[in-house]
Design a protein around this motif. Structure first.
Motif, short mmCIF file in Angstrom:
data_model
loop_
_atom_site.label_atom_id
_atom_site.label_comp_id
_atom_site.label_asym_id
_atom_site.label_seq_id
_atom_site.Cartn_x
_atom_site.Cartn_y
_atom_site.Cartn_z
N ARG A 92 0.87 -1.06 -0.05
CA ARG A 92 0.04 -0.03 0.00
C ARG A 92 0.95 1.25 -0.03
N GLN A 187 -12.33 -6.88 4.51
CA GLN A 187 -11.49 -6.23 5.51
C GLN A 187 -11.82 -5.37 6.33
N HIS A 191 -10.27 -3.96 10.23
CA HIS A 191 -10.46 -2.71 10.86
C HIS A 191 -10.50 -2.99 12.27
N TYR A 222 -4.14 7.71 6.54
CA TYR A 222 -3.03 6.67 6.07
C TYR A 222 -1.94 7.17 5.49
N CYS A 268 -11.61 8.75 7.97
CA CYS A 268 -12.07 7.60 7.44
C CYS A 268 -13.13 6.95 8.68
N SER A 271 -12.87 2.73 9.15
CA SER A 271 -11.78 1.87 9.74
C SER A 271 -11.53 2.28 11.09
N GLY A 351 -14.31 2.30 1.61
CA GLY A 351 -15.22 2.60 2.86
C GLY A 351 -15.20 3.87 2.96
N SER A 352 -14.46 4.90 2.59
CA SER A 352 -14.74 6.43 2.69
C SER A 352 -14.32 7.16 1.30
N ARG A 353 -13.54 6.68 0.65
CA ARG A 353 -13.11 7.47 -0.30
C ARG A 353 -14.03 7.68 -1.59
N GLU A 374 -16.68 -0.74 -1.23
CA GLU A 374 -16.67 -2.18 -1.17
C GLU A 374 -16.78 -3.06 0.15
N PHE A 375 -16.97 -2.42 1.22
CA PHE A 375 -17.25 -3.15 2.46
C PHE A 375 -17.36 -2.23 3.71
N LEU A 487 -8.10 5.10 -6.84
CA LEU A 487 -8.26 5.82 -5.74
C LEU A 487 -7.51 5.42 -4.47
#
Ligand code: CFM
Length: 538
Positions: A92, A187, A191, A222, A268, A271, A351-353, A374-375, A487
């Motif tokens: 990442r 995922q 978190h 992050y 975010c 997470s 999850g937030s972007r 996604e999640f 992203l």
């Protein structure tokens, strides 16, 4: 002609077997603004239909990769086969900046117990102990974290008891995570597990007092592509002290000391909302949702922090920084707006972007016609108002829910109930998040955990000017003749946070949506050339 989103939904569902389509229908919603600020209900945080190609990752990814990974001086050991070990290494784009040559930075290392058949059959605890000792001798870190991969849970290795023993033996903090990949549905479970262990084993263990006046933690940032550096710089210029970031460009000591802050600013929500809530309960630190993606969001977030501290000098400095920065921002907005106005975007990320980046597109005059996480959970779509109505299913019950009580000696509410009410009245939504859907246009499609064939259908039907997703989708999207902006990793770009980041983003997207190259792209399957190529080869 503008596609009818209701018809599109039917088209997407028609490809599934009846029973699957029925279930899937609740995850595809046409956005509406109902009375009282509410939006339609969406189903989220549920298992992906077997057979569908999902964008999701695993619990280990969420725990090790996302939440703890960006911390430079916690030595992370992946307990598992070497294949998972690869992902304990930099995959990442979280950057970090050690303070000097002696400041520990383990991010470039990849440590794994490299489990073999023997450990799978007879247990891996012995090998884990040996790995911890070896790692300790090599690096002498302040803390060691152990991450469980799938086989660890299947064979029943007790990483927590190993951690306890080694903590005693080595005299440093050692803690484990039961973040086996298969736990939960994505995922997101990772978190939560990371939040719990950070809170239990690290937060509040360093009592060094902080004398500064305006102390905050930044949660859920992050430092992908250097975003955190931009935000740190903004805080510095405003005179805001950043005690700890969870967890971009962070250190173990900063986490340990983070209970000295007077406000948690949550970027975010998905997470890290658990740490924010637990710190509120245990130490009395309120939290507010912020967003440093987008110039407007950045200005608003800085203003909310200033309002929280209610200090004339701070407010003045914040206003000065905002007005200094906005000149260039507006100039670029004006320039790109002329070329981008009315173009369309789709955003399908974690999850937030998918929410935050809509703001940047809006600032360029672009429209988001479809988006999804996604999640994420229902609260990230519909706002925290729906929290009481979220049903806890077997997959969520799997994850430990910590019972947190006010600390006997250290609980100190930073703001009284009256002050909180005043803040709320002034527009600072303490402990609130309104979610993505209320900010999206009516008629926009909202799709949870998008399946790959749905992505391809959306591209055909809407022909958006840009599609935002990750590396798994990128090349399939581009073969369809549509530019794809990653992203997650920002491709090789960034930072995109704050004012400077916004300018960066406007310029990049402007180039991507206005280049003529995409109209010349023809996927091999659209032509007979493939056949000819075969003939040539023979
Ligand atoms: Fe939060 Fe993230 Fe995201 Fe996320 Fe992620 Fe990420 Fe993401 Mo990739 S913590 S939810 S698990 S903002 S790694 S920095 S980009 S999916 S939208």
């Amino acid at each position: 002609m503008k596609p009818n989103p209701h018809t599109v939904k039917e088209q997407l569902l028609s490809a599934l077997p009846k029973k699957s389509a029925r279930k899937r229908a609740d995850q595809i919603v046409v956005n509406e603004h109902l009375t009282d600020g509410a939006v339609p209900e969406i189903k989220a945080n549920v298992r992906t239909t077997p057979g569908a190609i999902t964008q999701r990752g695993c619990t280990y990814a969420g725990c090790k990769g996302v939440v703890i990974g960006p911390t430079r001086d916690i030595l992370s050991i992946t307990h598992g086969p070497i294949g998972c070990g690869f992902y304990s290494w930099l995959t990442r784009r979280n950057q970090t900046r050690p303070e000097g040559p002696d400041d520990a930075n383990y991010i470039p290392y990849c440590l794994s117990t490299d489990m073999q058949d023997e450990q799978i059959v007879f247990g891996g605890e012995k090998k884990l102990r040996a790995a911890i000792e070896e790692a300790y001798e090599l690096f002498h870190p302040k803390a060691i974290a152990i991450f469980s991969t799938c086989p660890v849970g299947l064979i029943g290795d007790d990483v927590h008891s190993v951690a306890r023993d080694m903590k005693e033996k080595l005299g440093i903090n050692v803690f484990g995570f039961s973040c086996e990949g298969y736990k939960g549905v994505s995922q997101s479970a990772g978190h939560h597990i990371a939040n719990n262990q950070l809170f239990k084993h690290v937060v509040g263990t360093n009592e060094t007092p902080r004398p500064e006046k305006f102390k905050i933690n930044l949660l859920g940032e992050y430092n992908i592509g250097g975003d955190a550096f931009v935000i740190e710089h903004l805080f510095e210029r405003c005179g805001i002290t950043l005690v700890s970031t969870f967890s971009g460009n962070s250190t173990y000591d900063a986490f340990a000391n983070s209970h000295m802050a007077d406000l948690n600013a949550v970027m975010c929500h998905r997470s890290i909302n658990y740490v924010a809530e637990m710190m509120e309960k245990k130490f009395g630190i309120p939290w507010i949702k912020v967003n440093f993606v987008g110039a407007e969001g950045t200005a608003k977030s800085l203003r909310h922090i200033a309002q929280y501290f209610n200090d004339a000098e701070l407010t003045e400095r914040v206003e000065k920084v905002i007005s200094d920065e906005m000149t260039d921002v507006l100039k670029t907005q004006f320039a790109v707006g002329a070329r981008c106005e009315g173009k369309t975007a789709m955003l399908f990320v974690g999850g937030s972007r998918a929410h935050h980046y809509q703001m940047l597109f809006a600032e360029m005059g672009m429209k988001t016609v479809a988006a999804g996480y996604e999640f994420a959970h229902r609260d990230d779509y519909e706002g925290r108002r729906v929290l009481p109505s979220i049903k806890v299913d077997a997959d969520s019950r799997n994850i430990e829910q910590l019972e947190v009580l006010p600390d006997e000696t250290r609980y100190m509410p930073r703001r009284g109930p009256d002050e909180l009410v005043q803040l709320q009245a002034a527009g600072v939504d303490v402990a609130g998040y309104q979610g993505m859907m209320p900010e999206m246009e009516e008629g926009a499609l909202v799709i949870d955990d998008i399946y790959h064939f749905e992505t391809e259908r959306l591209l055909e039907i809407y022909k958006p000017d840009i599609f935002c997703a990750g590396v798994k989708e990128k090349y399939a999207v581009q073969k369809a003749g549509i530019p794809c902006k990653q992203l997650h990793s920002y491709d090789y770009g960034g930072p995109y946070a704050g004012f400077r980041g916004a300018i960066n983003f406007y310029n990049e997207i402007d180039r991507m949506v206005n280049t003529k190259i995409w109209q010349y792209v023809q996927a091999p399957w659209e032509t007979a050339e493939e056949l000819e190529m075969e003939e040539i080869a023979s």
